[in-house]
Design a protein around this motif. Structure first.
Motif, PDB file in Angstrom:
ATOM      1  N   GLY A  54       0.791  -1.225   0.000  1.00 56.49           N
ATOM      2  CA  GLY A  54       0.000   0.000   0.000  1.00 56.49           C
ATOM      3  C   GLY A  54       0.822   1.273   0.000  1.00 56.49           C
ATOM      4  N   ALA A  55       2.083   1.201   0.424  1.00 57.47           N
ATOM      5  CA  ALA A  55       2.934   2.384   0.425  1.00 57.47           C
ATOM      6  C   ALA A  55       3.356   2.757  -0.997  1.00 57.47           C
ATOM      7  CB  ALA A  55       4.157   2.151   1.300  1.00 57.47           C
ATOM      8  N   GLN A  56       3.229   1.826  -1.936  1.00 58.70           N
ATOM      9  CA  GLN A  56       3.562   2.094  -3.331  1.00 58.70           C
ATOM     10  C   GLN A  56       2.280   2.305  -4.129  1.00 58.70           C
ATOM     11  OE1 GLN A  56       5.680  -1.427  -4.446  1.00 58.70           O
ATOM     12  NE2 GLN A  56       7.619  -0.690  -3.605  1.00 58.70           N
ATOM     13  N   GLU A  57       2.370   3.141  -5.141  1.00 58.18           N
ATOM     14  CA  GLU A  57       1.214   3.354  -5.994  1.00 58.18           C
ATOM     15  C   GLU A  57       1.162   2.280  -7.074  1.00 58.18           C
ATOM     16  OE1 GLU A  57       0.291   7.996  -5.744  1.00 58.18           O
ATOM     17  OE2 GLU A  57       2.089   7.504  -6.897  1.00 58.18           O
TER      18      GLU A  57
ATOM     19  N   ASN B  92      -6.577   4.253  -6.326  1.00 53.43           N
ATOM     20  CA  ASN B  92      -5.407   4.583  -5.521  1.00 53.43           C
ATOM     21  C   ASN B  92      -5.757   4.820  -4.057  1.00 53.43           C
ATOM     22  OD1 ASN B  92      -3.706   7.188  -4.473  1.00 53.43           O
ATOM     23  ND2 ASN B  92      -2.406   5.672  -5.499  1.00 53.43           N
ATOM     24  N   HIS B  93      -6.827   5.534  -3.791  1.00 51.06           N
ATOM     25  CA  HIS B  93      -7.184   5.869  -2.409  1.00 51.06           C
ATOM     26  C   HIS B  93      -8.636   6.341  -2.370  1.00 51.06           C
ATOM     27  CE1 HIS B  93      -6.207   9.901  -4.008  1.00 51.06           C
ATOM     28  NE2 HIS B  93      -7.157  10.302  -3.172  1.00 51.06           N
TER      29      HIS B  93
ATOM     30  N   GLU C 105      -4.812  -3.479   5.997  1.00 46.46           N
ATOM     31  CA  GLU C 105      -4.516  -4.322   4.839  1.00 46.46           C
ATOM     32  C   GLU C 105      -3.867  -3.548   3.690  1.00 46.46           C
ATOM     33  OE1 GLU C 105      -7.677  -7.008   3.845  1.00 46.46           O
ATOM     34  OE2 GLU C 105      -7.776  -7.753   5.903  1.00 46.46           O
ATOM     35  N   GLY C 106      -3.399  -2.322   3.972  1.00 45.10           N
ATOM     36  CA  GLY C 106      -2.613  -1.576   3.004  1.00 45.10           C
ATOM     37  C   GLY C 106      -3.381  -0.663   2.075  1.00 45.10           C
ATOM     38  N   ASN C 107      -4.679  -0.454   2.292  1.00 43.62           N
ATOM     39  CA  ASN C 107      -5.451   0.469   1.478  1.00 43.62           C
ATOM     40  C   ASN C 107      -5.124   1.910   1.903  1.00 43.62           C
ATOM     41  OD1 ASN C 107      -7.205  -1.466  -0.048  1.00 43.62           O
ATOM     42  ND2 ASN C 107      -7.716  -2.024   2.050  1.00 43.62           N
ATOM     43  N   ARG C 108      -4.917   2.777   0.913  1.00 41.45           N
ATOM     44  CA  ARG C 108      -4.559   4.173   1.178  1.00 41.45           C
ATOM     45  C   ARG C 108      -5.817   4.989   1.501  1.00 41.45           C
ATOM     46  NH1 ARG C 108       0.632   5.426  -1.257  1.00 41.45           N
ATOM     47  NH2 ARG C 108      -0.015   7.587  -1.480  1.00 41.45           N
ATOM     48  N   ILE C 109      -5.729   5.770   2.578  1.00 40.63           N
ATOM     49  CA  ILE C 109      -6.837   6.639   2.992  1.00 40.63           C
ATOM     50  C   ILE C 109      -6.281   8.042   3.168  1.00 40.63           C
ATOM     51  CG2 ILE C 109      -8.640   7.073   4.697  1.00 40.63           C
ATOM     52  CD1 ILE C 109      -8.095   4.124   5.651  1.00 40.63           C
ATOM     53  N   GLU C 110      -6.854   9.003   2.450  1.00 43.59           N
ATOM     54  CA  GLU C 110      -6.521  10.405   2.702  1.00 43.59           C
ATOM     55  C   GLU C 110      -7.426  10.906   3.817  1.00 43.59           C
ATOM     56  OE1 GLU C 110      -4.994  11.985  -1.649  1.00 43.59           O
ATOM     57  OE2 GLU C 110      -6.825  12.829  -0.802  1.00 43.59           O
ATOM     58  N   ILE C 111      -6.826  11.500   4.802  1.00 39.84           N
ATOM     59  CA  ILE C 111      -7.599  12.162   5.855  1.00 39.84           C
ATOM     60  C   ILE C 111      -7.536  13.648   5.524  1.00 39.84           C
ATOM     61  CG2 ILE C 111      -7.828  12.574   8.321  1.00 39.84           C
ATOM     62  CD1 ILE C 111      -6.070  10.068   8.755  1.00 39.84           C
TER      63      ILE C 111
END
Length: 128
Positions: free
Chosen positions: A66-69, A74-75, A120-126
């Motif tokens: 998840g740290a890689q695109e 993507n998020h 589980e590595g899913n990207r979340i923008e806060i």
């Protein structure tokens, strides 16, 4: 038109449900299970936005780190209402051992946000 819900395949349904309930104040609906398809899911409801469906089906491959695109979605972003809340929630993630892959900042297009990974590595923008 509006987005009604997003869906994520997950390996650990209960862990992911509790994660989104704890950090983002989501409310889980009743667990759904289809024995014929060996499929289980929860719909999570957030205040004022689309729902998130967490789905589980044994044998599906994992997403890349998840740290890689990578190609594909993507998020997704969760609005928390203020800069202070973005900062506080980011620090809570860090304190609780979750990955912060983007520090709080104002982006070139004017958003104030941080980026974290769910278990589980899913990207979340806060964001605000």
């Amino acid at each position: 038109m509006s987005i009604e819900h997003l869906a994520i395949w997950v390996a650990d349904l209960e862990l992911m449900r509790s994660f989104y309930e704890r950090y983002f104040e989501a409310t889980a609906g009743e667990k759904y299970h289809n024995a014929t398809k060996n499929f289980t899911s929860y719909f999570l409801t957030f205040k004022g936005g689309p729902r998130l469906e967490l789905m589980q089906k044994p044998g599906l491959p994992s997403i890349p780190n998840g740290a890689q695109e990578y190609l594909g979605i993507n998020h997704f972003a969760v609005s928390v209402g203020s800069r202070e809340k973005v900062n506080a929630l980011t620090e809570q993630f860090r304190k609780d051992g979750h990955s912060v892959v983007g520090e709080p900042r104002t982006t070139g297009d004017g958003y104030y946000e941080s980026v974290v990974l769910d278990p589980e590595g899913n990207r979340i923008e806060i964001t605000i």
